[in-house]
Design a protein around this motif. Sequence first.
Motif, PDB file in Angstrom:
ATOM      1  N   GLN A  18       0.816  -1.220   0.000  1.00  0.00           N
ATOM      2  CA  GLN A  18       0.000   0.000   0.000  1.00  0.00           C
ATOM      3  C   GLN A  18       0.845   1.263   0.000  1.00  0.00           C
ATOM      4  O   GLN A  18       0.340   2.359  -0.272  1.00  0.00           O
ATOM      5  CB  GLN A  18      -0.950   0.018   1.204  1.00  0.00           C
ATOM      6  N   ASP A  19       2.132   1.141   0.295  1.00  0.00           N
ATOM      7  CA  ASP A  19       3.031   2.300   0.336  1.00  0.00           C
ATOM      8  C   ASP A  19       3.756   2.533  -0.984  1.00  0.00           C
ATOM      9  O   ASP A  19       4.470   3.522  -1.137  1.00  0.00           O
ATOM     10  CB  ASP A  19       4.083   2.110   1.439  1.00  0.00           C
TER      11      ASP A  19
ATOM     12  N   ALA B 270      -6.216   5.410  -4.549  1.00  0.00           N
ATOM     13  CA  ALA B 270      -7.088   5.736  -3.417  1.00  0.00           C
ATOM     14  C   ALA B 270      -8.547   5.380  -3.735  1.00  0.00           C
ATOM     15  O   ALA B 270      -9.280   4.870  -2.876  1.00  0.00           O
ATOM     16  CB  ALA B 270      -6.966   7.211  -3.074  1.00  0.00           C
ATOM     17  N   ALA B 271      -8.946   5.626  -4.985  1.00  0.00           N
ATOM     18  CA  ALA B 271     -10.314   5.336  -5.401  1.00  0.00           C
ATOM     19  C   ALA B 271     -10.586   3.826  -5.359  1.00  0.00           C
ATOM     20  O   ALA B 271     -11.691   3.383  -5.050  1.00  0.00           O
ATOM     21  CB  ALA B 271     -10.574   5.877  -6.799  1.00  0.00           C
ATOM     22  N   ARG B 272      -9.548   3.037  -5.682  1.00  0.00           N
ATOM     23  CA  ARG B 272      -9.676   1.568  -5.637  1.00  0.00           C
ATOM     24  C   ARG B 272      -9.569   1.045  -4.211  1.00  0.00           C
ATOM     25  O   ARG B 272      -9.806  -0.146  -3.983  1.00  0.00           O
ATOM     26  CB  ARG B 272      -8.588   0.919  -6.502  1.00  0.00           C
TER      27      ARG B 272
ATOM     28  N   PRO C 235      -5.042   4.730   1.492  1.00  0.00           N
ATOM     29  CA  PRO C 235      -6.026   5.602   2.134  1.00  0.00           C
ATOM     30  C   PRO C 235      -6.058   6.975   1.487  1.00  0.00           C
ATOM     31  O   PRO C 235      -5.049   7.458   0.986  1.00  0.00           O
ATOM     32  CB  PRO C 235      -5.540   5.667   3.585  1.00  0.00           C
ATOM     33  N   CYS C 236      -7.200   7.612   1.478  1.00  0.00           N
ATOM     34  CA  CYS C 236      -7.317   8.975   0.948  1.00  0.00           C
ATOM     35  C   CYS C 236      -6.576   9.938   1.858  1.00  0.00           C
ATOM     36  O   CYS C 236      -6.645   9.806   3.089  1.00  0.00           O
ATOM     37  CB  CYS C 236      -8.783   9.387   0.857  1.00  0.00           C
ATOM     38  N   SER C 237      -5.859  10.890   1.255  1.00  0.00           N
ATOM     39  CA  SER C 237      -5.112  11.864   2.060  1.00  0.00           C
ATOM     40  C   SER C 237      -5.909  13.152   2.195  1.00  0.00           C
ATOM     41  O   SER C 237      -6.850  13.379   1.456  1.00  0.00           O
ATOM     42  CB  SER C 237      -3.763  12.146   1.420  1.00  0.00           C
TER      43      SER C 237
END
Length: 273
Positions: free
Chosen positions: A222-223, A265-267, A271-273
Motif C-alpha cells: 500500500q506504500d 485511493a479510489a480503488r 487511504p485517501c489523504s
Amino acid sequence: MPRKRKLLAQLSALQSNSSLPQINALENLNATPGADPSPKSSKYFMIEKKNSSRLQADFFNQPCVNLAKSFLGQILVRKLPDGRELWGRIVETEAYLGGEDEASHSKGGKQTQRNAAMFMKPGTLYVYQIYGIYFCINVSSQGEGAAVLLRSLEPLQGLDAMRELRRASRKASTKLLKDWQLCNGPSKLCQAFGIDKAFDQRDLTQDADIWMEPGQDLPGEQDVVATTRIGIGNRGEWAQKPLRFYLRGNKFVSVVDKKMEKEMAARGDIPCS
C-alpha cells in the motif's frame, strides 16, 4: 592485608601471562550464565556485525520487477576515499526488462561493451553516461539483460559530503542545496555519492566502496506507487507500462504521479489523504 596482596599478585601474574586481548576480559564481565560466549553475541562486536550485514547475492537474484520493488526502503552505502560513509534510503526505482523491453539498453538481447554489466550476475552495477556529462546507476537482476535503475534516495548520513560532491559537479552554481534536492533523480544521486563510470561492472556483494544494507521498516504494498517510467521517449506500449516504483508520500521522490495515487485511493489500495 597479606592475603589481599597475594590476590593482587596472582591477578597481576595472570594479566601479564595472558595472550588474550583485553576485550575478552570485558566480555567475561558482561557474560550471562548459560549464554553463548562467542564474540558474535558481544556488544563489542556490533561494528563488525554491521559491516557484514550487507545485502547478499540471494537478495539480488530476483526477477527485475520484484527487485525494483524490493529495493525500496533498502540503504545504499558509499565509502569515500577519505573514509567517510554516505548513506541513502532508496525511494524510487525503474525496472528495465531487457529483451522485448523497447526502453531497455539491452532490447533485443543485444550485448555491447557499454551494457555488458546488464548480462552479468545479479547485483552487478551498470553505470552509464548521458549527455556526455551525467551518470546513472543500475543493478542487474534475474533475466537476460535486465536491470533496475536507482532513481532517487533519501539522504541519511553524510549530507555535508553530498553537498560538497554536488557543488563540485555543478561548478557554476553555488546555491546551497536542500536535503530533498541532493538525490532526487538518477544523475543527482550519482553526483551526491561520487559515482562515475569507474563503478561499472562492480559487484555490490563484494565491493569495498559501495554496497547495500537492509533497511528498517520496509514498505508494504500500500506504500508503493507503480507508474510509468520517465524520459524514455517514444517506445510504444513500453512507455505506458507501470515499471517505475516509488514510496508514496516521500518528499525525496523525483516525480510524483498524483493521478495514479488518486486512482489507487479510489480503488482502496491506499487511504485517501
